[in-house]
Design a protein around this motif. Structure first.
Motif, PDB file in Angstrom:
ATOM      1  N   ALA A  60       0.853  -1.174   0.000  1.00 38.53           N
ATOM      2  CA  ALA A  60       0.000   0.000   0.000  1.00 38.53           C
ATOM      3  C   ALA A  60       0.893   1.229   0.000  1.00 38.53           C
ATOM      4  O   ALA A  60       1.925   1.257   0.651  1.00 38.53           O
ATOM      5  N   GLY A  61       0.480   2.243  -0.744  1.00 39.24           N
ATOM      6  CA  GLY A  61       1.307   3.438  -0.843  1.00 39.24           C
ATOM      7  C   GLY A  61       1.037   4.404   0.289  1.00 39.24           C
ATOM      8  O   GLY A  61       0.279   4.113   1.194  1.00 39.24           O
ATOM      9  N   GLY A  62       1.697   5.546   0.240  1.00 37.50           N
ATOM     10  CA  GLY A  62       1.428   6.574   1.241  1.00 37.50           C
ATOM     11  C   GLY A  62       2.678   7.084   1.902  1.00 37.50           C
ATOM     12  O   GLY A  62       3.753   6.530   1.741  1.00 37.50           O
ATOM     13  N   MET A  63       2.483   8.161   2.663  1.00 31.56           N
ATOM     14  CA  MET A  63       3.626   8.825   3.293  1.00 31.56           C
ATOM     15  C   MET A  63       4.208   8.016   4.439  1.00 31.56           C
ATOM     16  O   MET A  63       5.398   7.960   4.633  1.00 31.56           O
ATOM     17  N   THR A  64       3.326   7.398   5.227  1.00 31.26           N
ATOM     18  CA  THR A  64       3.783   6.779   6.468  1.00 31.26           C
ATOM     19  C   THR A  64       2.889   5.627   6.887  1.00 31.26           C
ATOM     20  O   THR A  64       1.749   5.545   6.456  1.00 31.26           O
TER      21      THR A  64
ATOM     22  N   LYS B 217      -6.585   2.802   0.468  1.00 30.45           N
ATOM     23  CA  LYS B 217      -5.422   2.076  -0.063  1.00 30.45           C
ATOM     24  C   LYS B 217      -4.113   2.526   0.572  1.00 30.45           C
ATOM     25  O   LYS B 217      -3.054   2.003   0.238  1.00 30.45           O
ATOM     26  N   GLU B 229      -3.379  12.039   3.239  1.00 31.77           N
ATOM     27  CA  GLU B 229      -2.526  11.629   2.124  1.00 31.77           C
ATOM     28  C   GLU B 229      -3.299  11.664   0.807  1.00 31.77           C
ATOM     29  O   GLU B 229      -2.799  12.111  -0.218  1.00 31.77           O
TER      30      GLU B 229
END
Lengths: 481, 263
Positions: A60-64, B217, B229
């Motif tokens: 899963a993507g994202g900053m943190t 996601k 985000e």
């Protein structure tokens, strides 16, 4: 030739299939691919893998991966903040503190580093909003300067203060300010012994064993980590202080000797690895005795935040061999804290500053009784009021109480002005209740929106809502949209 | 009777009248003299009751009690109190006549009140934020949903250093579709897919839902961080919502020949 073709064709006809009148369908069927492999036999066994189990999961993507509280601290948002140089704010200094009254200040660079290493900038103070940590010089600051910082020239037994006050009123901030003022007053020649929370001693996260000669429990893992912080924050001053006695210690089966008047306290805390060793050592006691000796020239400021952790739950998560809980006074560092509170350990020049916490669970009577804010009730149960700890607070004429007050109206307005200048607080018109196209009158009103006048209104409003509590002020102005 | 049941206890600089029994005198003294009792709390100034009826004696005599009862009886018979003691007791019985608190507003306060009469009470929250909060809310827990939105917008502010509300408006305006398609049922064999223009709130609803879907996601266990985000990526034009928007527009363009069916 014909026979051979017929026999080959007949060979393709399955022998056990239903007998058909014509074999032309089978003969005309496409040939089986040469490269096709027969289905593999399934391996027998208990640790079967499900289909696709070996495949890697799409990340899963994202900053943190952190939650809100940790994410805002860990993502280094302060680097994106407005430069404070453009706002021309002063630095917190002991000299000329009156001039800084009711103004937002930042810390000296060296002091900021020391305070950061000691853990004086805490979570939930939302320092990520600004380029560097800031604080407001309030009436509390000047009062503490008069009552505590000015007394640092005397023995610490007469200079023991406990900060109390409601949640979010700025007790931890005041501790940081006190440390900064002390460094400013003595030109950085002051030893800071700060413990951000005694919870790290009592929660059971460190290893521990009994030292028979000391009759206390060592916590090597905690002691080592704490010492790293102390030596990092006090590096400059430790390098100036010469040892008063020789000390012999062993590192990797090799003996080292640090000589008096030659080696420094820095050498002791940097080279000696006994602090974190799982063995009965007197390394920490040796360091403490050195600091007490040097406190004749260099003042020592011992500060402990969240002291309510000890007063509310003095029985730690560690246990004796008979499974009884170990009392905080039986731990080496816990004992030091109690001796600092009672004045049994006293520095020739220095002070002890304690900070109450409102987050340490169920409140007990111990701290209130110890600070003479409440009469002792002999019918209280041991878990409601710990006499041992209360008596430590009462010993040697007792710990003085410093009631941290909320900000005044002018102070809270000053703080909000700073928030507005940095862009954290947005002054915008009151929100519309529903979606609608603005009428001509409303458009004219929106065009004539006076930001200054509106700021005055909301500043008054926030002060009324929060009563000048800095935490609530921040929550209602910046963390609400 | 009264005299027998009262004892004067000397402790911490003050005298305390305590009801005691014969057997528990020692215990009562022990509890009255508290450990660490605060000397500052001792009463130095005598109260009005003490001035009128002084009781600084070792014990109350029968005569004192008789005097008190006589005073109360005489007070009940009289309509107008005369002595200081009678006035005091009568005031105790009817305190409302003593304290008269009347508020009279000043001219400035009256003018302020008049000016505020035409002032409309503003909404609690912005309409778009309220919409987003309601979409996030589950099981009626609005405060929890509000906290998620506030925390998310705080992170958006920290990351972009812009007004997060204005940024959200901008993002939603860009992400919101203009037109969608609906199936027009004819009652015969063939149904028609008809393009329909969206109102502002409907369009925003699509955009906000896509933002919430996209946030699922993300990695963080905290919804507010995931939402932040996704808002930031939507602001930067990276959200999956833009694909959904273009697909929706494509479907509408394909079926544009059925626009006449809309009534």
């Amino acid at each position: 030739m014909l026979r051979s073709v017929t026999t080959r064709a007949l060979a393709r006809v399955p022998s056990r299939s239903v007998r058909s009148l014509s074999s032309s369908n089978i003969l005309l069927a496409p040939k089986k691919k040469q490269g096709a492999q027969p289905a593999k036999k399934l391996k027998q066994g208990y640790n079967k893998k499900k289909d696709g189990a070996g495949e890697k999961k799409a990340k899963a993507g994202g900053m943190t991966h952190l939650g809100f509280d940790d994410a805002v601290r860990a993502l280094k948002f302060e680097k994106l903040a407005v430069k404070l140089d453009s706002l021309e704010i002063g630095k917190l200094q002991h000299n000329g503190l009156e001039k800084l009254q009711q103004s937002v200040v930042k810390y000296d660079d060296e002091t900021q580093f020391a305070l950061f290493r000691l853990g004086m900038f805490k979570k939930f103070q939302h320092h990520e909003m600004f380029e560097s940590p800031i604080s407001l010089v309030s009436n509390n600051t000047s009062k503490l300067s008069n009552e505590f910082i000015d007394q640092l020239d005397g023995p610490s037994i007469n200079n023991r203060v406990c900060l109390i006050g409601e949640k979010g009123t700025g007790k931890s901030t005041l501790l940081a300010q006190a440390a900064a003022l002390a460094r400013s007053k003595y030109n950085n020649e002051v030893i800071l012994l700060h413990l951000e929370s005694p919870l790290k001693i009592t929660e059971g996260s460190s290893d521990y064993f009994f030292n028979k000669s000391l009759t206390k429990f060592h916590q090597p893992m905690f002691t080592k980590k704490w010492l790293y912080k102390l030596r990092s924050a006090n590096e400059t001053i430790f390098k100036k202080l010469k040892l008063t006695r020789d000390i012999l210690f062993t590192i990797k089966k090799q003996e080292y000797t640090l000589k008096k008047d030659e080696n420094t306290v820095w050498d002791l805390v940097y080279k000696n690895k006994d602090f974190g060793k799982m063995a009965s050592t007197n390394a920490f006691q040796f360091l403490l005795e050195e600091l007490i000796h040097h406190s004749k020239e260099v003042p020592v400021l011992a500060s402990i935040d969240d002291i309510s952790v000890i007063t509310t739950n003095p029985n730690t998560a560690y246990r004796h061999t008979d499974l009884k809980k170990i009392h905080v006074s039986e731990l080496e560092i816990g004992d030091l804290i109690l001796k600092l509170i009672s004045g049994e350990v006293s520095f020739s020049k220095g002070g002890v500053l304690l900070g109450e916490s409102k987050d340490s669970g169920k409140d007990t009577h111990t701290l209130r009784v110890g600070l003479r804010l409440e009469q002792y009730d002999p019918w209280l149960k041991a878990y409601e009021c710990d006499n041992t700890i209360a008596n430590k607070f009462l010993a040697n004429e007792g710990v003085k109480v410093f009631d941290v007050k909320n900000l005044s109206s002018e102070e809270s307005t000053e703080l909000l002005e700073f928030y507005e200048a940095t862009g954290a607080l947005k002054v915008r018109p009151y929100p519309a209740k529903v979606h609608k196209t603005l009428t001509a009158v409303e458009q004219a009103e929106a065009a004539s929106f006076d930001k200054t006048l509106h700021f005055e209104k909301i500043a008054k409003s926030y002060y009324t809502i929060t009563g000048g509590n800095p935490r609530e002020l921040l929550k209602s102005s910046v963390l609400s949209y | 009777m009264i005299r027998n049941s009262l004892k004067v206890v000397q402790g911490a600089g003050s005298k305390i009248w305590l009801p005691v029994q014969q057997k528990s005198v020692a215990l009562c003294v022990a509890t009255a003299v508290r450990f660490n009792s605060n000397k500052a709390s001792t009463i130095t100034k005598s109260s009005l009751t003490a001035q009128v009826y002084p009781i600084n004696k070792e014990s109350i005599s029968e005569k004192d009690v008789d005097d008190w009862l006589a005073a109360v009886k005489s007070l009940r018979q009289k309509h107008h109190p005369e002595t200081e003691a009678e006035v005091y007791v009568s005031q105790l019985a009817d305190p409302h006549n003593v304290v008269v608190d009347k508020f009279e507003p000043s001219q400035q306060q009256i003018e302020e009140a008049e000016a505020l009469k035409s002032f409309k009470i503003p909404g609690k929250q912005d309409a778009l934020l309220s919409h987003l909060t309601n979409l996030i809310m589950r099981s009626g827990k609005k405060a929890r949903a509000e906290k998620i939105v506030h925390n998310a917008l705080y992170i958006v502010y920290l990351k972009t250093r812009q007004d997060p509300v204005a940024l959200l408006y901008d993002t939603v305006n860009r992400l919101a579709p203009v037109v969608t398609t609906r199936v027009k049922r004819t009652g015969h064999a063939k149904n028609y897919t008809v393009p329909v223009a969206l109102r502002k709130r409907q369009a925003e609803n699509f955009a906000l839902k896509w933002i919430i879907e996209g946030s699922e996601k993300k990695r963080s266990p905290d919804f507010s961080v995931r939402l932040a985000e996704e808002i930031i990526s939507a602001f930067e034009g990276k959200s999956a919502g833009y694909d959904k928007r273009s697909q929706m527009h494509k479907a509408a363009m394909t079926n544009r020949s059925y626009v006449f069916l809309i009534k």
